[in-house]
Design a protein around this motif. Structure first.
Motif, PDB file in Angstrom:
ATOM      1  N   ASN A  13      -1.521   5.429   5.954  1.00  0.00           N
ATOM      2  CA  ASN A  13      -2.519   4.520   5.636  1.00  0.00           C
ATOM      3  C   ASN A  13      -2.932   4.705   4.062  1.00  0.00           C
ATOM      4  O   ASN A  13      -2.978   3.306   3.372  1.00  0.00           O
ATOM      5  N   ARG A  14      -2.977   5.746   3.320  1.00  0.00           N
ATOM      6  CA  ARG A  14      -3.158   5.783   1.875  1.00  0.00           C
ATOM      7  C   ARG A  14      -1.994   5.137   1.028  1.00  0.00           C
ATOM      8  O   ARG A  14      -2.158   4.374   0.239  1.00  0.00           O
ATOM      9  N   GLN A  15      -0.943   5.337   1.646  1.00  0.00           N
ATOM     10  CA  GLN A  15       0.526   4.676   1.024  1.00  0.00           C
ATOM     11  C   GLN A  15       0.406   3.342   1.096  1.00  0.00           C
ATOM     12  O   GLN A  15       0.774   2.621   0.169  1.00  0.00           O
ATOM     13  N   ASP A  28     -10.500  -7.688  -0.582  1.00  0.00           N
ATOM     14  CA  ASP A  28     -11.532  -6.976   0.055  1.00  0.00           C
ATOM     15  C   ASP A  28     -11.414  -6.009   1.308  1.00  0.00           C
ATOM     16  O   ASP A  28      -9.931  -6.035   1.501  1.00  0.00           O
ATOM     17  N   ALA A  29     -12.205  -5.320   1.684  1.00  0.00           N
ATOM     18  CA  ALA A  29     -11.996  -4.342   2.822  1.00  0.00           C
ATOM     19  C   ALA A  29     -11.460  -5.218   4.004  1.00  0.00           C
ATOM     20  O   ALA A  29     -10.585  -4.627   4.702  1.00  0.00           O
ATOM     21  N   VAL A  30     -12.054  -6.433   4.356  1.00  0.00           N
ATOM     22  CA  VAL A  30     -11.599  -6.929   5.744  1.00  0.00           C
ATOM     23  C   VAL A  30     -10.216  -7.522   5.542  1.00  0.00           C
ATOM     24  O   VAL A  30      -9.411  -7.160   6.469  1.00  0.00           O
ATOM     25  N   LYS A  31      -9.747  -8.072   4.272  1.00  0.00           N
ATOM     26  CA  LYS A  31      -8.458  -8.347   3.963  1.00  0.00           C
ATOM     27  C   LYS A  31      -7.499  -7.188   4.170  1.00  0.00           C
ATOM     28  O   LYS A  31      -6.313  -7.131   4.576  1.00  0.00           O
ATOM     29  N   LEU A  32      -7.918  -6.050   3.900  1.00  0.00           N
ATOM     30  CA  LEU A  32      -7.161  -4.868   3.833  1.00  0.00           C
ATOM     31  C   LEU A  32      -6.770  -4.517   5.276  1.00  0.00           C
ATOM     32  O   LEU A  32      -5.698  -4.023   5.509  1.00  0.00           O
ATOM     33  N   ALA A  39      -8.319  -0.498  11.857  1.00  0.00           N
ATOM     34  CA  ALA A  39      -9.614  -0.741  12.098  1.00  0.00           C
ATOM     35  C   ALA A  39     -10.450  -0.789  10.837  1.00  0.00           C
ATOM     36  O   ALA A  39     -10.168   0.155   9.691  1.00  0.00           O
ATOM     37  N   ARG A  40     -11.416  -1.355  10.439  1.00  0.00           N
ATOM     38  CA  ARG A  40     -12.279  -1.625   9.208  1.00  0.00           C
ATOM     39  C   ARG A  40     -12.526  -0.062   8.949  1.00  0.00           C
ATOM     40  O   ARG A  40     -12.750   0.216   7.642  1.00  0.00           O
ATOM     41  N   PRO A  41     -13.161   0.828   9.944  1.00  0.00           N
ATOM     42  CA  PRO A  41     -13.809   2.080   9.340  1.00  0.00           C
ATOM     43  C   PRO A  41     -12.825   2.970   8.891  1.00  0.00           C
ATOM     44  O   PRO A  41     -12.807   3.830   8.026  1.00  0.00           O
ATOM     45  N   LEU A  47     -10.332   4.067   1.736  1.00  0.00           N
ATOM     46  CA  LEU A  47     -10.740   3.683   0.312  1.00  0.00           C
ATOM     47  C   LEU A  47     -11.681   4.643  -0.409  1.00  0.00           C
ATOM     48  O   LEU A  47     -11.527   4.812  -1.567  1.00  0.00           O
ATOM     49  N   GLY A  48     -12.586   5.251   0.325  1.00  0.00           N
ATOM     50  CA  GLY A  48     -13.557   6.322  -0.093  1.00  0.00           C
ATOM     51  C   GLY A  48     -12.696   7.576  -0.659  1.00  0.00           C
ATOM     52  O   GLY A  48     -12.791   8.109  -1.696  1.00  0.00           O
ATOM     53  N   GLU A  49     -11.524   7.903  -0.002  1.00  0.00           N
ATOM     54  CA  GLU A  49     -10.614   9.069  -0.593  1.00  0.00           C
ATOM     55  C   GLU A  49     -10.027   8.295  -1.660  1.00  0.00           C
ATOM     56  O   GLU A  49     -10.017   9.533  -2.897  1.00  0.00           O
TER      57      GLU A  49
END
Length: 79
Positions: A13-15, A28-32, A39-41, A47-49
């Protein structure tokens, strides 16, 4: 840089998120979440990482790669 490459390539997921921001430049996070089919969470966690490692920055409601993030994304793509 090698440590960051391992950090990113050690998690799909990071990659994916790094590659997606590399190609789309900002989302934005929704489009990502939609583009990554997760899932958004989960997107928020990744993103936080990446923000903590200074690879991604948030401007208003969109996210984009930092200069370091862009350099790392190019290196990861070449592997």
């Amino acid at each position: 840089m090698d440590e960051l490459i391992g950090f990113v390539t050690g998690n799909k997921n990071r990659q994916k998120l790094l590659a997606l921001l590399g190609s789309k430049h900002q989302l934005d996070a929704v489009k990502l979440a939609k583009n990554m089919h997760i899932a958004r969470p989960s997107v928020d966690k990744v993103l936080g990482e990446l923000i903590e490692k200074e690879l991604v920055i948030q401007e208003s409601d969109v996210y984009k790669l930092t200069e370091q993030g862009e350099a790392l994304e190019r290196k990861v793509q070449s592997i």
